[in-house]
Design a protein around this motif. Structure first.
Motif, short mmCIF file in Angstrom:
data_model
loop_
_atom_site.label_atom_id
_atom_site.label_comp_id
_atom_site.label_asym_id
_atom_site.label_seq_id
_atom_site.Cartn_x
_atom_site.Cartn_y
_atom_site.Cartn_z
N TRP A 5 0.82 -1.20 0.00
CA TRP A 5 0.00 0.00 0.00
C TRP A 5 0.86 1.26 0.00
O TRP A 5 0.49 2.26 -0.61
CB TRP A 5 -0.96 -0.01 1.19
CG TRP A 5 -2.05 -1.03 0.98
CD1 TRP A 5 -2.19 -2.22 1.63
CD2 TRP A 5 -3.11 -0.97 0.03
NE1 TRP A 5 -3.27 -2.91 1.15
CE2 TRP A 5 -3.87 -2.16 0.16
CE3 TRP A 5 -3.50 -0.03 -0.92
CZ2 TRP A 5 -4.99 -2.43 -0.62
CZ3 TRP A 5 -4.62 -0.31 -1.70
CH2 TRP A 5 -5.35 -1.48 -1.55
N VAL A 6 2.00 1.21 0.67
CA VAL A 6 2.93 2.34 0.65
C VAL A 6 3.43 2.55 -0.77
O VAL A 6 3.48 3.67 -1.28
CB VAL A 6 4.11 2.12 1.63
CG1 VAL A 6 5.21 3.13 1.40
CG2 VAL A 6 3.61 2.16 3.07
N PHE A 7 3.79 1.45 -1.46
CA PHE A 7 4.24 1.58 -2.84
C PHE A 7 3.15 2.15 -3.73
O PHE A 7 3.40 3.01 -4.56
CB PHE A 7 4.74 0.24 -3.42
CG PHE A 7 5.07 0.36 -4.87
CD1 PHE A 7 6.24 0.99 -5.28
CD2 PHE A 7 4.19 -0.10 -5.85
CE1 PHE A 7 6.54 1.15 -6.62
CE2 PHE A 7 4.48 0.05 -7.19
CZ PHE A 7 5.66 0.68 -7.57
N ALA A 9 0.77 4.13 -2.91
CA ALA A 9 0.65 5.56 -2.61
C ALA A 9 1.78 6.35 -3.30
O ALA A 9 1.54 7.42 -3.88
CB ALA A 9 0.68 5.80 -1.11
N ILE A 10 2.99 5.81 -3.24
CA ILE A 10 4.13 6.47 -3.90
C ILE A 10 3.92 6.49 -5.41
O ILE A 10 4.13 7.52 -6.06
CB ILE A 10 5.45 5.75 -3.53
CG1 ILE A 10 5.77 5.95 -2.05
CG2 ILE A 10 6.60 6.23 -4.40
CD1 ILE A 10 6.89 5.06 -1.54
N GLN A 11 3.49 5.36 -5.97
CA GLN A 11 3.25 5.27 -7.42
C GLN A 11 2.16 6.24 -7.87
O GLN A 11 2.30 6.93 -8.88
CB GLN A 11 2.88 3.84 -7.82
CG GLN A 11 2.59 3.67 -9.30
CD GLN A 11 3.81 3.91 -10.15
OE1 GLN A 11 4.75 3.15 -10.08
NE2 GLN A 11 3.80 4.96 -10.94
N LEU A 12 1.07 6.30 -7.12
CA LEU A 12 -0.03 7.19 -7.45
C LEU A 12 0.42 8.65 -7.40
O LEU A 12 0.09 9.44 -8.29
CB LEU A 12 -1.21 6.96 -6.50
CG LEU A 12 -2.46 7.77 -6.77
CD1 LEU A 12 -3.03 7.46 -8.15
CD2 LEU A 12 -3.50 7.49 -5.70
N THR A 13 1.18 9.00 -6.39
CA THR A 13 1.69 10.36 -6.25
C THR A 13 2.64 10.71 -7.40
O THR A 13 2.52 11.78 -8.01
CB THR A 13 2.42 10.54 -4.90
OG1 THR A 13 1.50 10.20 -3.84
CG2 THR A 13 2.93 11.95 -4.72
N ALA A 14 3.58 9.82 -7.70
CA ALA A 14 4.54 10.07 -8.77
C ALA A 14 3.84 10.15 -10.13
O ALA A 14 4.14 11.04 -10.95
CB ALA A 14 5.60 8.98 -8.80
N SER A 15 2.91 9.25 -10.38
CA SER A 15 2.18 9.26 -11.65
C SER A 15 1.31 10.51 -11.76
O SER A 15 1.23 11.11 -12.83
CB SER A 15 1.33 8.01 -11.80
OG SER A 15 2.14 6.87 -11.97
N GLY A 16 0.67 10.88 -10.66
CA GLY A 16 -0.13 12.10 -10.67
C GLY A 16 0.71 13.33 -10.97
O GLY A 16 0.32 14.20 -11.75
N TYR A 17 1.89 13.39 -10.36
CA TYR A 17 2.81 14.50 -10.61
C TYR A 17 3.24 14.52 -12.08
O TYR A 17 3.25 15.57 -12.72
CB TYR A 17 4.02 14.37 -9.69
CG TYR A 17 5.08 15.42 -9.90
CD1 TYR A 17 4.80 16.77 -9.73
CD2 TYR A 17 6.38 15.06 -10.28
CE1 TYR A 17 5.77 17.74 -9.92
CE2 TYR A 17 7.35 16.02 -10.47
CZ TYR A 17 7.04 17.36 -10.30
OH TYR A 17 7.99 18.32 -10.50
N LEU A 34 1.22 3.32 -13.63
CA LEU A 34 0.04 3.25 -12.79
C LEU A 34 -0.89 2.11 -13.23
O LEU A 34 -1.36 1.33 -12.40
CB LEU A 34 -0.71 4.58 -12.82
CG LEU A 34 -1.86 4.76 -11.85
CD1 LEU A 34 -1.39 4.59 -10.41
CD2 LEU A 34 -2.49 6.12 -12.04
N LEU A 35 -1.11 1.98 -14.53
CA LEU A 35 -1.95 0.90 -15.04
C LEU A 35 -1.34 -0.47 -14.76
O LEU A 35 -2.05 -1.42 -14.43
CB LEU A 35 -2.20 1.07 -16.54
CG LEU A 35 -3.13 2.21 -16.93
CD1 LEU A 35 -3.17 2.38 -18.45
CD2 LEU A 35 -4.52 2.01 -16.36
N ALA A 36 -0.01 -0.57 -14.88
CA ALA A 36 0.66 -1.84 -14.58
C ALA A 36 0.52 -2.20 -13.11
O ALA A 36 0.27 -3.36 -12.77
CB ALA A 36 2.13 -1.77 -14.98
N ALA A 37 0.67 -1.22 -12.23
CA ALA A 37 0.53 -1.48 -10.79
C ALA A 37 -0.89 -1.91 -10.46
O ALA A 37 -1.10 -2.87 -9.70
CB ALA A 37 0.92 -0.24 -9.98
N LEU A 38 -1.87 -1.24 -11.03
CA LEU A 38 -3.26 -1.60 -10.78
C LEU A 38 -3.58 -2.98 -11.35
O LEU A 38 -4.26 -3.79 -10.70
CB LEU A 38 -4.20 -0.55 -11.38
CG LEU A 38 -4.20 0.81 -10.70
CD1 LEU A 38 -5.04 1.81 -11.50
CD2 LEU A 38 -4.70 0.71 -9.28
#
Length: 152
Positions: A5-7, A9-17, A34-38
């Protein structure tokens, strides 16, 4: 499970940026990661014991992401996507190692396939920051290499 879940959150933040501040290569990479992580999270949800055997679904997601990253690397007017592609290729190679030798220890397989995710996200953030700085300094930044120019 907390580290996953920490990853995310980091991925979502980085992708959003990257989606907000990046150029086309940063936005495409951020979206692809982001799509690969999901996709990976959906695929792994029904597996009772992770990485005990070959993770075929995760391997397919990793291979698709690798192809996307190769295309971005070949066309982007940036150097950082090459590093992302190389690191992701190392993670994808973990599936090959498990296929060649099914005796690969479960923890080793899991770590080899996932450890590269953190530096990949960091490279995306660095690439996005550098793109933003070039925009501020010059007012523009070329996203894609110019393929139509002839070498003389």
């Amino acid at each position: 499970m907390d580290r996953v879940w920490v990853f995310y959150a980091i991925q979502l933040t980085a992708s959003g940026y990257a989606l907000l501040r990046g150029g086309a290569p940063e936005r495409l990479t951020g979206l692809a990661l982001l799509l690969a992580a999901l996709s990976t999270s959906v695929i792994q949800r029904d597996i009772p014991v992770l990485f005990a055997g070959m993770e075929v679904g995760v391997m397919i997601v990793d291979l698709i992401l690798l192809v996307v990253m190769i295309v971005i690397t070949l066309h982007a007017d940036r150097f950082w996507p090459a590093w992302v592609t190389a690191l992701h290729a190392l993670g994808t190679g973990a599936h090959l190692a498990k296929a060649i030798s099914p005796d690969v220890i479960r923890l080793v397989y899991a770590v080899l396939s996932a450890v590269w995710s953190y530096p990949i996200v960091l490279l995306l953030v660095i690439g996005t920051v550098r793109h933003s700085r070039r925009i501020q300094a010059k007012g523009w930044d070329l996203d894609w290499s110019r393929q139509d120019q002839t070498i003389r």
